[in-house]
Scaffold this motif. Structure first.
Motif, PDB file in Angstrom:
ATOM      1  N   THR A  35       0.816  -1.226   0.000  1.00  0.00           N
ATOM      2  CA  THR A  35       0.000   0.000   0.000  1.00  0.00           C
ATOM      3  C   THR A  35       0.845   1.271   0.000  1.00  0.00           C
ATOM      4  N   LEU A  36       2.148   1.146  -0.060  1.00  0.00           N
ATOM      5  CA  LEU A  36       3.025   2.319  -0.033  1.00  0.00           C
ATOM      6  C   LEU A  36       3.409   2.713  -1.457  1.00  0.00           C
ATOM      7  N   ALA A  37       3.046   3.922  -1.853  1.00  0.00           N
ATOM      8  CA  ALA A  37       3.233   4.378  -3.238  1.00  0.00           C
ATOM      9  C   ALA A  37       4.691   4.347  -3.672  1.00  0.00           C
ATOM     10  N   GLU A  38       5.587   4.815  -2.812  1.00  0.00           N
ATOM     11  CA  GLU A  38       6.969   4.979  -3.236  1.00  0.00           C
ATOM     12  C   GLU A  38       7.693   3.667  -3.481  1.00  0.00           C
ATOM     13  N   VAL A  39       7.237   2.594  -2.833  1.00  0.00           N
ATOM     14  CA  VAL A  39       7.818   1.283  -3.126  1.00  0.00           C
ATOM     15  C   VAL A  39       7.532   0.921  -4.584  1.00  0.00           C
ATOM     16  N   HIS A  40       6.286   1.093  -4.994  1.00  0.00           N
ATOM     17  CA  HIS A  40       5.916   0.796  -6.381  1.00  0.00           C
ATOM     18  C   HIS A  40       6.563   1.799  -7.338  1.00  0.00           C
ATOM     19  N   GLY A  41       6.705   3.059  -6.898  1.00  0.00           N
ATOM     20  CA  GLY A  41       7.359   4.055  -7.734  1.00  0.00           C
ATOM     21  C   GLY A  41       8.801   3.672  -8.028  1.00  0.00           C
ATOM     22  N   LEU A  42       9.521   3.225  -6.999  1.00  0.00           N
ATOM     23  CA  LEU A  42      10.911   2.822  -7.194  1.00  0.00           C
ATOM     24  C   LEU A  42      10.999   1.586  -8.082  1.00  0.00           C
ATOM     25  N   VAL A  43      10.143   0.615  -7.841  1.00  0.00           N
ATOM     26  CA  VAL A  43      10.158  -0.592  -8.672  1.00  0.00           C
ATOM     27  C   VAL A  43       9.882  -0.223 -10.132  1.00  0.00           C
ATOM     28  N   GLY A  44       8.892   0.648 -10.354  1.00  0.00           N
ATOM     29  CA  GLY A  44       8.587   1.077 -11.715  1.00  0.00           C
ATOM     30  C   GLY A  44       9.771   1.754 -12.374  1.00  0.00           C
ATOM     31  N   LEU A  45      10.431   2.627 -11.627  1.00  0.00           N
ATOM     32  CA  LEU A  45      11.605   3.329 -12.147  1.00  0.00           C
ATOM     33  C   LEU A  45      12.695   2.339 -12.535  1.00  0.00           C
ATOM     34  N   MET A  46      13.000   1.387 -11.653  1.00  0.00           N
ATOM     35  CA  MET A  46      14.076   0.441 -11.927  1.00  0.00           C
ATOM     36  C   MET A  46      13.725  -0.499 -13.073  1.00  0.00           C
ATOM     37  N   LEU A  62       4.272   1.895 -12.090  1.00  0.00           N
ATOM     38  CA  LEU A  62       4.074   3.347 -12.064  1.00  0.00           C
ATOM     39  C   LEU A  62       2.592   3.685 -11.886  1.00  0.00           C
ATOM     40  N   ALA A  63       1.730   3.007 -12.608  1.00  0.00           N
ATOM     41  CA  ALA A  63       0.294   3.253 -12.483  1.00  0.00           C
ATOM     42  C   ALA A  63      -0.182   2.973 -11.058  1.00  0.00           C
ATOM     43  N   GLU A  64       0.341   1.901 -10.459  1.00  0.00           N
ATOM     44  CA  GLU A  64      -0.014   1.572  -9.078  1.00  0.00           C
ATOM     45  C   GLU A  64       0.451   2.666  -8.133  1.00  0.00           C
ATOM     46  N   ALA A  65       1.677   3.161  -8.339  1.00  0.00           N
ATOM     47  CA  ALA A  65       2.227   4.214  -7.480  1.00  0.00           C
ATOM     48  C   ALA A  65       1.420   5.497  -7.603  1.00  0.00           C
ATOM     49  N   GLY A  67      -0.755   7.680  -4.702  1.00  0.00           N
ATOM     50  CA  GLY A  67      -0.356   9.022  -4.277  1.00  0.00           C
ATOM     51  C   GLY A  67       0.966   9.503  -4.808  1.00  0.00           C
ATOM     52  N   GLY A  68       1.883   8.611  -5.122  1.00  0.00           N
ATOM     53  CA  GLY A  68       3.151   9.003  -5.731  1.00  0.00           C
ATOM     54  C   GLY A  68       4.125   9.651  -4.783  1.00  0.00           C
ATOM     55  N   ALA A  75      11.085   8.427 -16.713  1.00  0.00           N
ATOM     56  CA  ALA A  75      11.581   7.274 -17.462  1.00  0.00           C
ATOM     57  C   ALA A  75      10.518   6.755 -18.427  1.00  0.00           C
ATOM     58  N   ALA A  76       9.257   6.834 -18.018  1.00  0.00           N
ATOM     59  CA  ALA A  76       8.161   6.353 -18.863  1.00  0.00           C
ATOM     60  C   ALA A  76       8.031   7.194 -20.135  1.00  0.00           C
TER      61      ALA A  76
END
Length: 398
Positions: A217-228, A268-271, A275-276, A286-287
């Protein structure tokens, strides 16, 4: 080979010894044993397994010695520590040793700088010199941070475990920073003969995916995964047949990994839905590249806007330098060059500043100035491949 295997050795040994400092020493002892034996006995078929077995034997001796000492203390009226079941410890396959190690190294009793430096040293396998360059701080400062951090963890008897419940969220910020720094070292090595070190990117991605499962449920975890994921999709296209660097706008985009891009866009969509944040904005940047079928399709105005938003959220001279590149592409090289002027003091020893300035100056036809800047960038970089790339660029400006 040892550099690749060392984090795994240290992670497994830390589970046995409950002391990251001792674990690192035992891993280095295994390396010494290999240097002594392999020249005459030959390199084993599975050198990583050989190192692990040697290190674990030494760990057993270490633990036995510690337990004998604890028993002697008990005879003097002190309570001994709970003895370890060494066989169970060696055979324990539950959980992820690297993840335990990274959370241990990111314990709240350490300063954030110490957490990052220690984890890069133990998990990323980076030298103190590479970490110092990553932080743009003196080498001695990094060395002192690492020594103090290991002593603090040992003195406090910090448990070797992944935190749960309320303890998890506060620990994630520095953990995410560490994971991303490990990824970046793999994506663009700070020194050595290779421009990329894919094994570090793979370790960082694996850890990021595990974190996403731990904290969905934490946005930034998904944000980092999306980035990598999106960044990793370019790894095959970043180097040529002989290992030479290939810059983003010159890459064969057909070699980008479509599966990783799709996974990254999904993360990224999940993040964004959650909330991002800083990593989510970087993933969105990157997208923009990932969605462009060819360089001319890149939405540089959107990228410049995202960098401006990122600079508001997390001010940094590195972000400003990246914004200068985007603005230079969106509004012209003179606009980008103007942004770099304000960075000449804060990034005086950072090789990418003169590299960016050199590109912008070349586009303005100021070749002599551009050549000087790019030559300085070559002098500042510690990576042999990148140095050659920069010197070749400077030569073409004559």
């Amino acid at each position: 080979m040892f550099r690749i295997e060392a984090p795994k050795l240290i992670a497994s040994l830390a589970r046995i010894t409950r002391d990251v400092g001792s674990a690192e020493e035992l891993a280095q002892d295994a390396l010494v044993a290999a240097l002594e034996q392999w020249p005459t006995a030959g390199i084993p078929d599975r050198p990583g397994a050989w190192l692990m077995q040697t290190a674990k034997h030494r760990a057993i001796d270490h633990v036995r010695h510690h337990q004998v000492r604890e028993r002697k203390h008990a005879e003097l009226g002190r309570e001994p520590a709970e003895p370890l079941d060494m066989v169970a410890e060696l055979d324990d396959e539950l959980g992820d040793d690297l993840l335990r190690l990274i959370f241990t190294a990111c314990h709240p009793l350490l300063s954030q700088e110490a957490r990052v430096a220690l984890t890069l040293r133990l998990v990323g396998g980076l030298s103190s010199e590479e970490i110092a360059r990553a932080f743009v701080v003196p080498l001695q400062t990094i060395q002192q941070r690492i020594v103090r951090a290991k002593k603090q963890l040992a003195d406090a008897r910090v448990p070797y475990e992944v935190p749960r419940g309320e303890e998890l969220v506060p620990r994630l910020t520095s953990v995410l920073e560490v994971v991303y720094l490990i990824f970046n070292e793999g994506y663009s090595a700070t020194s050595g003969d290779d421009w990329v070190r894919p094994e570090l990117c793979e370790d960082a991605l694996r850890l990021g995916r595990i974190l996403a499962r731990l904290a969905p449920t934490l946005a930034e975890v998904h944000g980092l995964v999306g980035l990598m994921e999106i960044q990793a999709s370019r790894l095959r296209a970043r180097v040529g047949p002989t290992g030479e660097p290939i810059l983003l706008l010159e890459q064969n985009r057909a070699r980008w990994d479509a599966l990783l891009i799709r996974r990254g866009l999904d993360a990224l969509a999940e993040a964004e839905q959650l909330g991002g944040g800083v990593y989510t904005l970087q993933a969105a940047i990157a997208a923009c590249h990932a969605r462009a079928k060819k360089p001319a399709d890149t939405d540089w105005h959107r990228i410049a806007s995202l960098y401006a938003e990122l600079a508001q959220l997390a001010p940094s001279p590195i972000i400003e330098l990246n914004r200068a590149v985007a603005v230079g592409m969106a509004e012209g090289p003179a606009a980008g060059l103007a942004i770099t002027e304000a960075l000449r003091v804060t990034l005086a020893d950072y090789y990418l500043l003169p590299s960016v300035r050199g590109d912008l100056l070349a586009k303005l036809g100021r070749n002599a100035e551009a050549r000087n800047e790019i030559t300085r960038a070559a002098e500042l970089t510690g990576n042999a491949r990148e140095q050659k790339l920069l010197l070749d660029r400077a030569e073409k400006l004559r």
